[in-house]
Design a protein around this motif. Structure first.
Motif, PDB file in Angstrom:
ATOM      1  N   CYS A 373      54.952  62.981  40.075  1.00  0.00           N
ATOM      2  CA  CYS A 373      54.842  62.023  40.575  1.00  0.00           C
ATOM      3  C   CYS A 373      54.076  61.036  40.836  1.00  0.00           C
ATOM      4  CB  CYS A 373      54.495  62.644  42.059  1.00  0.00           C
ATOM      5  SG  CYS A 373      54.986  61.741  43.488  1.00  0.00           S
ATOM      6  N   GLU A 374      52.505  61.450  40.848  1.00  0.00           N
ATOM      7  CA  GLU A 374      51.391  60.000  40.166  1.00  0.00           C
ATOM      8  C   GLU A 374      51.861  59.452  38.944  1.00  0.00           C
ATOM      9  OE1 GLU A 374      47.061  60.242  40.729  1.00  0.00           O
ATOM     10  OE2 GLU A 374      46.771  59.426  38.825  1.00  0.00           O
ATOM     11  N   ALA A 381      49.983  59.773  48.611  1.00  0.00           N
ATOM     12  CA  ALA A 381      49.903  61.068  49.602  1.00  0.00           C
ATOM     13  C   ALA A 381      52.082  61.398  49.281  1.00  0.00           C
ATOM     14  CB  ALA A 381      50.057  59.968  51.271  1.00  0.00           C
ATOM     15  N   GLN A 382      52.217  60.435  49.001  1.00  0.00           N
ATOM     16  CA  GLN A 382      53.797  61.085  47.722  1.00  0.00           C
ATOM     17  C   GLN A 382      53.277  61.918  46.996  1.00  0.00           C
ATOM     18  OE1 GLN A 382      54.982  56.877  46.785  1.00  0.00           O
ATOM     19  NE2 GLN A 382      56.521  57.194  48.106  1.00  0.00           N
ATOM     20  N   VAL A 383      51.801  61.835  46.166  1.00  0.00           N
ATOM     21  CA  VAL A 383      52.000  62.998  45.263  1.00  0.00           C
ATOM     22  C   VAL A 383      51.463  64.830  45.266  1.00  0.00           C
ATOM     23  CG1 VAL A 383      50.019  64.151  43.492  1.00  0.00           C
ATOM     24  CG2 VAL A 383      51.009  61.175  43.335  1.00  0.00           C
ATOM     25  N   LEU A 384      51.251  64.262  47.213  1.00  0.00           N
ATOM     26  CA  LEU A 384      50.796  66.162  47.436  1.00  0.00           C
ATOM     27  C   LEU A 384      52.241  65.972  48.567  1.00  0.00           C
ATOM     28  CD1 LEU A 384      47.343  64.811  49.002  1.00  0.00           C
ATOM     29  CD2 LEU A 384      47.355  65.835  47.135  1.00  0.00           C
ATOM     30  N   MET A 385      52.839  65.349  48.850  1.00  0.00           N
ATOM     31  CA  MET A 385      54.074  66.094  49.333  1.00  0.00           C
ATOM     32  C   MET A 385      54.555  65.971  48.434  1.00  0.00           C
ATOM     33  SD  MET A 385      56.946  63.616  51.173  1.00  0.00           S
ATOM     34  CE  MET A 385      56.078  62.322  51.821  1.00  0.00           C
ATOM     35  N   ALA A 386      55.007  65.088  46.956  1.00  0.00           N
ATOM     36  CA  ALA A 386      55.657  66.430  46.081  1.00  0.00           C
ATOM     37  C   ALA A 386      55.297  67.972  45.889  1.00  0.00           C
ATOM     38  CB  ALA A 386      55.476  65.317  44.611  1.00  0.00           C
ATOM     39  N   ALA A 387      53.931  67.752  45.864  1.00  0.00           N
ATOM     40  CA  ALA A 387      53.130  69.655  45.806  1.00  0.00           C
ATOM     41  C   ALA A 387      53.918  69.928  47.070  1.00  0.00           C
ATOM     42  CB  ALA A 387      52.060  69.527  45.943  1.00  0.00           C
ATOM     43  N   ALA A 421      60.042  71.582  40.113  1.00  0.00           N
ATOM     44  CA  ALA A 421      59.475  69.952  39.851  1.00  0.00           C
ATOM     45  C   ALA A 421      59.658  68.654  40.086  1.00  0.00           C
ATOM     46  CB  ALA A 421      58.263  70.396  39.262  1.00  0.00           C
ATOM     47  N   ILE A 422      60.834  68.766  38.971  1.00  0.00           N
ATOM     48  CA  ILE A 422      60.907  67.282  38.213  1.00  0.00           C
ATOM     49  C   ILE A 422      62.217  67.227  39.576  1.00  0.00           C
ATOM     50  CG2 ILE A 422      62.861  65.485  37.606  1.00  0.00           C
ATOM     51  CD1 ILE A 422      62.410  67.747  35.284  1.00  0.00           C
ATOM     52  N   ASN A 423      62.676  67.434  40.529  1.00  0.00           N
ATOM     53  CA  ASN A 423      63.831  66.744  41.816  1.00  0.00           C
ATOM     54  C   ASN A 423      62.689  67.007  43.212  1.00  0.00           C
ATOM     55  OD1 ASN A 423      65.330  66.860  43.785  1.00  0.00           O
ATOM     56  ND2 ASN A 423      65.965  69.152  44.577  1.00  0.00           N
ATOM     57  N   ALA A 424      61.518  67.407  42.731  1.00  0.00           N
ATOM     58  CA  ALA A 424      60.289  67.160  44.253  1.00  0.00           C
ATOM     59  C   ALA A 424      59.546  65.778  44.314  1.00  0.00           C
ATOM     60  CB  ALA A 424      59.497  68.413  44.075  1.00  0.00           C
ATOM     61  N   ALA A 425      59.300  65.906  43.268  1.00  0.00           N
ATOM     62  CA  ALA A 425      58.374  64.378  43.013  1.00  0.00           C
ATOM     63  C   ALA A 425      59.811  63.178  42.758  1.00  0.00           C
ATOM     64  CB  ALA A 425      58.229  64.281  41.377  1.00  0.00           C
ATOM     65  N   GLU A 426      60.982  63.246  43.018  1.00  0.00           N
ATOM     66  CA  GLU A 426      61.681  62.826  42.611  1.00  0.00           C
ATOM     67  C   GLU A 426      61.507  62.160  44.309  1.00  0.00           C
ATOM     68  OE1 GLU A 426      63.023  59.721  40.904  1.00  0.00           O
ATOM     69  OE2 GLU A 426      62.210  61.121  39.078  1.00  0.00           O
ATOM     70  N   LEU A 427      61.854  63.371  44.881  1.00  0.00           N
ATOM     71  CA  LEU A 427      62.359  63.654  46.833  1.00  0.00           C
ATOM     72  C   LEU A 427      61.229  62.962  47.455  1.00  0.00           C
ATOM     73  CD1 LEU A 427      63.932  66.462  47.148  1.00  0.00           C
ATOM     74  CD2 LEU A 427      64.899  65.033  47.630  1.00  0.00           C
TER      75      LEU A 427
END
Length: 475
Positions: A373-374, A381-387, A421-427
């Motif tokens: 995500c980074e 904030a989005q990076v932590l959201m991806a995790a 992980a890829i899906n979570a980053a995109e979301l």
């Protein structure tokens, strides 16, 4: 004061198949040797025995715990030992009935008798082991260690933890949870990787940080390369056929390359339709964990059983998303991933023996999602959201290895963790953090509560789930 966890604590180079059951006991054996030398007892050692407890005993054979202990007591380093030497050393110990203790003195050793598998659990942690040395002066010296996941080893009195706390004082940005990390990024107007880099600089020179990060990546790349070019059956008795080789052949065709780096460049030239992307990511993850299952060298990220997720997602970024990416992005990815892993370790666990597979594949997926995500331009904030998204959809995942081996379902689970992980980053990239309902710290708390509520038979004991539904005869 909080625990100090470096990038190089979370991402360690070692031998498979398990960080908690192979690398941890190996490191414990090394520490036992160090204790004997420190206490001037090493030269007095006349005989040695090792007691394994709990999960180490129940699934130790399948995880090569006994082999790791023999190698550790022989003074071998898991980070640097030539993999091709392992079988020779083990064979010599078994045949000659002695161990080249600490690579210095000859001590009688009968593996079948002197490594004792006790099914009972020690109260401090599920992965306990005790070394006992009989000395020439007729006394005994014994020491108990606990392998707490990810290759981390502690003693109940946690002397080592005290040393880490002292180091922590040097961190300009001490971090215990995700909220603290986010606040630092806001206050200093820095990315998560920049915050991590500042902390690392307080411990070692910049040149060393750069060198070690690239050594970690090159180990990951070589591991994927080896896995994609090795065929046959994995050891252990389950007769698991290596799949990365066949999948790789179908994907890359007749491309010409002669090294891991030129291989990477050739992959960049291949077709990138959705199905091919799924296959490539799965191939990378399979390759790593097939190497891991064959006692190969991998990077613990955050464990050996989940070692395929992070390299697969980083490779995806390099060969699919950004063909211009290089060392800068690689180091950035690894620093973010490690920090997310350290927050999970502090707030919950990265040990399957304590928390089931959510602690391994779930955490590795969260680490990879955040790092990707980074790199894709996400805010902190989005990076932590991806995790958070990645872990939220691994909560409750059990650890039930068939035959006690890190093969079924472990190898495939790395492909699932990488894709999630890829899906979570995109979301996360498509979401305004202000609209997020679940903070990462809440998911980490929930994961820990779930771990405590989970039945022990689903925590790397091979006493539940697929481990009893599928037996060796089925395979």
């Amino acid at each position: 004061m909080e625990e100090c966890i470096s990038v190089f604590d979370m991402l360690k180079i070692g031998i498979g198949p398990s960080s908690s059951h192979t690398l941890g006991p190996w490191r414990a054996a090394e520490r036992f040797l160090e204790e004997l030398r420190t206490n001037n007892k090493f030269e007095l050692v006349d005989y040695i025995k090792v007691d394994l407890y709990g999960s180490l005993s129940l699934t130790g054979k399948g995880h090569a715990t006994d082999l790791a202990i023999m190698l550790g007591l022989s003074g071998q380093d898991p980070e640097y030992i030539p993999v091709e030497n392992i079988d020779k050393i083990i064979k010599e110990i078994k045949e000659k009935k002695y161990i080249h203790f600490g690579n210095e003195i000859i001590v009688p050793f009968f593996p079948e008798e002197d490594i004792i598998f006790n099914k009972n659990f020690l109260p401090f942690h599920a992965n306990g082991l005790t070394f006992t040395a009989s000395l020439l002066d007729t006394t005994e010296y014994n020491s108990t260690f606990y392998s707490i996941g990810g290759g981390f080893v502690v003693k109940e009195e946690r002397d080592n933890a005290k040393k880490k706390i002292q180091i922590k004082c040097a961190f300009p940005f001490p971090i215990q949870n995700a909220n603290e990390l986010l606040n630092y990024t806001i206050q200093k107007n820095k990315s998560i990787s920049e915050i991590v880099f500042e902390n690392e600089k307080s411990m070692r020179p910049e040149a060393e940080i750069h060198h070690e990060l690239m050594r970690i990546w090159n180990t990951m790349l070589e591991c994927m390369y080896m896995g994609c070019h090795s065929e046959g059956i994995l050891p252990g008795g389950l007769n698991v056929h290596r799949r990365a080789f066949d999948m790789h052949q179908h994907l890359i065709g007749l491309s010409n390359y002669d090294s891991p780096q030129t291989w990477l460049e050739q992959i960049r030239l291949t077709e990138v339709k959705f199905r091919q992307i799924l296959k490539w990511v799965s191939c990378f993850a399979l390759a790593v964990n097939e190497v891991n299952a064959a006692l190969g060298r991998v990077v613990t990220a955050p464990t050996n059983g989940s070692a395929g997720v992070i390299p697969a997602v980083l490779m995806y970024y390099l060969v699919i998303e950004n063909h211009n990416a290089g060392e800068k992005e690689i180091k950035q990815f690894l620093m973010v991933a490690s920090e997310i892993g350290s927050i999970f370790k502090k707030g919950s666990t990265i040990s399957a023996a304590m928390g089931g597979c959510q602690a391994e594949i779930g955490v590795s997926s969260a680490m990879a999602a955040a790092a990707l995500c980074e790199l894709m331009g996400g805010t902190p904030a989005q990076v932590l959201m991806a995790a958070e998204i990645a872990m939220e959809h691994h909560l409750g995942l059990t650890c039930d290895p068939v035959g006690g081996l890190v093969q079924i379902p472990c190898i495939e689970r790395n492909t699932m963790g990488a894709i999630k992980a890829i899906n979570a980053a995109e979301l996360a990239l498509e979401t305004d953090p202000k609209n997020a309902k679940v903070p990462l710290d809440k998911v980490i708390d929930t994961m820990w509560q779930t771990a405590k509520d989970m039945n022990n038979k689903y925590k790397e004991t091979s006493e539940g789930g697929l481990a009893i539904a599928v037996n060796m005869a089925d395979c």
